[in-house]
Scaffold this motif. Structure first.
Motif, PDB file in Angstrom:
ATOM      1  N   VAL A   4      15.702  45.956   6.117  1.00 26.75           N
ATOM      2  CA  VAL A   4      14.784  45.821   4.982  1.00 26.75           C
ATOM      3  C   VAL A   4      14.127  47.177   4.758  1.00 26.75           C
ATOM      4  O   VAL A   4      13.382  47.669   5.615  1.00 26.75           O
ATOM      5  N   ALA A   5      14.406  47.786   3.612  1.00 26.12           N
ATOM      6  CA  ALA A   5      13.816  49.083   3.263  1.00 26.12           C
ATOM      7  C   ALA A   5      12.668  48.863   2.291  1.00 26.12           C
ATOM      8  O   ALA A   5      12.849  48.224   1.248  1.00 26.12           O
ATOM      9  N   ILE A   6      11.496  49.368   2.630  1.00 25.13           N
ATOM     10  CA  ILE A   6      10.316  49.240   1.771  1.00 25.13           C
ATOM     11  C   ILE A   6      10.072  50.588   1.124  1.00 25.13           C
ATOM     12  O   ILE A   6       9.820  51.586   1.805  1.00 25.13           O
ATOM     13  N   LEU A   7      10.177  50.631  -0.185  1.00 25.04           N
ATOM     14  CA  LEU A   7      10.101  51.876  -0.946  1.00 25.04           C
ATOM     15  C   LEU A   7       8.649  52.185  -1.309  1.00 25.04           C
ATOM     16  O   LEU A   7       8.005  51.425  -2.039  1.00 25.04           O
ATOM     17  N   VAL A   8       8.115  53.307  -0.802  1.00 26.49           N
ATOM     18  CA  VAL A   8       6.740  53.691  -1.131  1.00 26.49           C
ATOM     19  C   VAL A   8       6.771  54.913  -2.047  1.00 26.49           C
ATOM     20  O   VAL A   8       7.419  55.907  -1.758  1.00 26.49           O
ATOM     21  N   LEU A   9       6.088  54.786  -3.167  1.00 21.03           N
ATOM     22  CA  LEU A   9       5.973  55.864  -4.138  1.00 21.03           C
ATOM     23  C   LEU A   9       4.539  56.360  -4.167  1.00 21.03           C
ATOM     24  O   LEU A   9       3.656  55.806  -3.496  1.00 21.03           O
ATOM     25  N   ASP A  61      17.391  58.403   0.854  1.00 19.85           N
ATOM     26  CA  ASP A  61      18.800  58.186   1.187  1.00 19.85           C
ATOM     27  C   ASP A  61      19.000  56.954   2.074  1.00 19.85           C
ATOM     28  O   ASP A  61      20.102  56.407   2.139  1.00 19.85           O
ATOM     29  N   ALA A  62      17.935  56.498   2.741  1.00 20.98           N
ATOM     30  CA  ALA A  62      18.050  55.314   3.607  1.00 20.98           C
ATOM     31  C   ALA A  62      18.299  54.041   2.799  1.00 20.98           C
ATOM     32  O   ALA A  62      18.770  53.038   3.346  1.00 20.98           O
ATOM     33  N   LEU A  63      17.997  54.065   1.504  1.00 25.65           N
ATOM     34  CA  LEU A  63      18.232  52.885   0.673  1.00 25.65           C
ATOM     35  C   LEU A  63      19.719  52.543   0.611  1.00 25.65           C
ATOM     36  O   LEU A  63      20.083  51.395   0.376  1.00 25.65           O
ATOM     37  N   LEU A  88      17.993  52.888  -6.966  1.00 21.73           N
ATOM     38  CA  LEU A  88      17.930  51.428  -7.071  1.00 21.73           C
ATOM     39  C   LEU A  88      19.158  50.883  -7.807  1.00 21.73           C
ATOM     40  O   LEU A  88      19.711  49.848  -7.424  1.00 21.73           O
ATOM     41  N   ARG A  89      19.588  51.582  -8.854  1.00 19.98           N
ATOM     42  CA  ARG A  89      20.789  51.139  -9.573  1.00 19.98           C
ATOM     43  C   ARG A  89      22.016  51.217  -8.666  1.00 19.98           C
ATOM     44  O   ARG A  89      22.868  50.315  -8.674  1.00 19.98           O
ATOM     45  N   ASP A  90      22.114  52.304  -7.894  1.00 19.28           N
ATOM     46  CA  ASP A  90      23.255  52.441  -6.976  1.00 19.28           C
ATOM     47  C   ASP A  90      23.249  51.328  -5.934  1.00 19.28           C
ATOM     48  O   ASP A  90      24.300  50.762  -5.596  1.00 19.28           O
ATOM     49  N   ALA A  91      22.058  51.012  -5.427  1.00 19.32           N
ATOM     50  CA  ALA A  91      21.945  49.944  -4.430  1.00 19.32           C
ATOM     51  C   ALA A  91      22.353  48.606  -5.029  1.00 19.32           C
ATOM     52  O   ALA A  91      23.050  47.808  -4.392  1.00 19.32           O
ATOM     53  N   ALA A  92      21.921  48.355  -6.271  1.00 18.65           N
ATOM     54  CA  ALA A  92      22.283  47.104  -6.933  1.00 18.65           C
ATOM     55  C   ALA A  92      23.792  47.002  -7.124  1.00 18.65           C
ATOM     56  O   ALA A  92      24.380  45.927  -6.959  1.00 18.65           O
ATOM     57  N   ALA A  93      24.423  48.118  -7.450  1.00 16.45           N
ATOM     58  CA  ALA A  93      25.873  48.119  -7.642  1.00 16.45           C
ATOM     59  C   ALA A  93      26.600  47.783  -6.346  1.00 16.45           C
ATOM     60  O   ALA A  93      27.719  47.239  -6.373  1.00 16.45           O
ATOM     61  N   ARG A  94      25.978  48.089  -5.215  1.00 16.06           N
ATOM     62  CA  ARG A  94      26.585  47.757  -3.912  1.00 16.06           C
ATOM     63  C   ARG A  94      26.298  46.325  -3.489  1.00 16.06           C
ATOM     64  O   ARG A  94      26.766  45.868  -2.449  1.00 16.06           O
TER      65      ARG A  94
END
Length: 314
Positions: A4-9, A61-63, A88-94
């Motif tokens: 589980v990757a939690i994205l902090v901006l 890159d961990a996403l 996020l789009r790349d992750a969704a495509a996977r």
């Protein structure tokens, strides 16, 4: 192990970030093993919040290796970086599962991944969210929306509901129930976000022809207020009254009246000991049965449950 990757901006809401860290980080299987690996990922070495600075151990890159990505809300009004949207789009495509908490729906929707889907966010942000992302079906009355690969939650503790829901999806109800007990919260809460919404009426310009009539309606909610009665009070035909009413308020007279009655009932439930039957009459619903049905339709919960949750000083 499920990552589980939690994205902090920049200006990440700390509470939104902490919920998935705690929920997924504390889950245990019956044999004591941890089923989740939790990683806090950022776009830069140090990320500022309103309270402190976060040093994310992992980068963007961990996403690429995550099974689930959680997107917390941000206090900043700045659009998310293009690199984040692309990741996020790349992750969704996977096929990666992506969930947002509260205002994180703005970041997720900015990718276009929610287009054509239902989504939710904090009820105070629902209107600007709908204006910014017209291709997304906004549901401001629910705690969370599960579209399978993409999930969104309402504000604050609704993120906890969503995380527990994902644990139940992954590992079953028994493990999720244990996680809920650790968090001292029910696995499922009654009702939805609607019970927390303050049902404010659309403002009517001062000096408007309708202003005296609306004030009179507020003072006579317990009476039998038909469309004909309200139109006559304003000195108009029902057709003219309905047209002028929508022009000034953006809704119909009967919908406006229903919200006014629900708002009155909410106040009485919070601040008095009056029975449901008495409040039904005071707010103009007539019978307790009609009151319960219409109150639940608007507030998303029963009068009894609402009183138990929001009872204030009398």
């Amino acid at each position: 192990m499920h990552t589980v990757a939690i994205l902090v901006l920049d200006q990440t809401v700390v509470y939104d970030m902490a919920i998935p860290v705690e929920v997924f980080g504390r889950v245990r299987l019956p044999d004591g093993r941890r089923p989740y690996r939790v990683q806090v990922c950022g776009t830069q070495p140090y990320v500022a919040t309103e309270i402190f600075t976060i040093h994310p151990p992992w980068g963007l890159d961990a996403l690429a290796d995550a099974d689930t990505i959680i997107v917390p809300g941000c206090e900043s009004a700045e659009p998310p970086p293009a690199t984040v949207l692309e990741a996020l789009r790349d992750a969704a495509a996977r096929g990666t599962r992506i969930a947002s908490i509260c205002g994180g729906a703005f970041t997720l929707a900015a990718t276009g991944l929610l287009d054509g889907l239902a989504a939710t966010t904090h009820w105070t942000a629902a209107e600007p969210f709908a204006e910014m992302f017209p291709k997304v079906e906004v549901r401001p009355d629910v705690l969370y929306v599960d579209n399978g690969q993409f999930l969104t939650s309402a504000g604050a503790s609704a993120g906890l509901d969503l995380c527990l829901h994902m644990v139940r999806r992954d590992l079953g109800s028994a493990i999720a129930a244990d996680a809920a007990r650790l968090a001292v919260t029910p696995l499922e809460r009654e009702g939805g976000q609607a019970q927390y919404i303050v049902h404010e009426q659309h403002p009517v310009p001062r000096g408007s022809l309708l202003e005296p009539t609306l004030t009179w309606i507020e003072d006579h909610l317990g009476e039998d207020l038909t469309l004909e009665v309200m139109a006559a009070r304003c000195g108009m035909s029902t057709r003219t009254f309905s047209r002028r009413f929508r022009e000034h308020t953006g809704t119909t007279p009967l919908q406006w009246l229903l919200r006014a009655r629900v708002r009155r009932a909410q106040y009485l439930l919070e601040h008095t000991d009056h029975s449901v039957e008495r409040i039904a009459v005071q707010a103009g619903f007539g019978s307790a049965t009609a009151f319960r049905e219409r109150f639940k339709r608007v507030a998303g919960t029963t009068p009894h449950a609402y009183r138990a949750a929001f009872r204030g000083p009398r």
